[in-house]
Design an enzyme around this catalytic site. Structure first.
Site, short mmCIF file in Angstrom:
data_model
loop_
_atom_site.label_atom_id
_atom_site.label_comp_id
_atom_site.label_asym_id
_atom_site.label_seq_id
_atom_site.Cartn_x
_atom_site.Cartn_y
_atom_site.Cartn_z
CG HIS A 1 50.82 70.34 59.05
ND1 HIS A 1 50.90 69.02 58.74
CD2 HIS A 1 49.60 70.50 59.64
CE1 HIS A 1 49.80 68.39 59.11
NE2 HIS A 1 49.00 69.28 59.66
N GLY B 1 44.28 75.87 61.97
CA GLY B 1 43.99 74.43 61.97
C GLY B 1 43.75 73.85 63.35
#
Length: 141
Positions: A8, A55
């Site tokens: 992330h 992502g």
């Protein structure tokens, strides 16, 4: 072994430091990553990384498909548990697939350290059996 690297946004620097620290181990394997993470790893380490989409744009799902098709052996997914992710269902699905298919998964540097050391020592060689490489596995042991 096929290894996926995902991080992330707030964990990308951690991932880069981690891959840099263990570059000699990672260099012996085939690396895959979601888009931005893969690019940053390539730039920082010079390692070849096969990149999927970012992502939120489907990269997690692309890696999930590799897991479901028995084409991924280990996942390093440094997650940010304190920031809401717009693609959280994809993240959950990826983690679920690792559990379903018994693919080793590290979600932070602590578990990453354990997995990378296990990889270095041959503790993950059982994945060769999963891929039908039993003769190679037996000869190595």
């Amino acid at each position: 072994m096929n290894i996926a690297l995902i991080a992330h946004d707030k964990k990308k620097d951690d991932m880069i430091r981690f891959v840099t620290a263990y570059k000699t181990i990672f260099a012996k394997h085939v690396l895959f990553a979601t888009g931005t993470t893969g690019l940053k790893i390539q730039e920082a380490t010079g390692l070849e990384v096969h990149r999927f989409c970012s992502g939120p744009l489907g990269g997690d799902q692309e890696i999930g498909a590799k897991i479901a098709n028995n084409e991924m052996d280990m996942i390093f997914f440094f997650r940010d548990p304190l920031t809401a992710q717009p693609h959280e269902p994809d993240v959950t699905a990826l983690i679920r697939l690792c559990d379903v298919y018994s693919v080793p998964l590290a979600t932070n540097m602590g578990t990453g350290e354990v997995l990378i050391r296990g990889l270095e020592q041959g503790d993950i060689d059982w994945r060769n059996v999963v891929h039908g490489k039993t003769e190679d596995f037996i000869e190595e042991k």
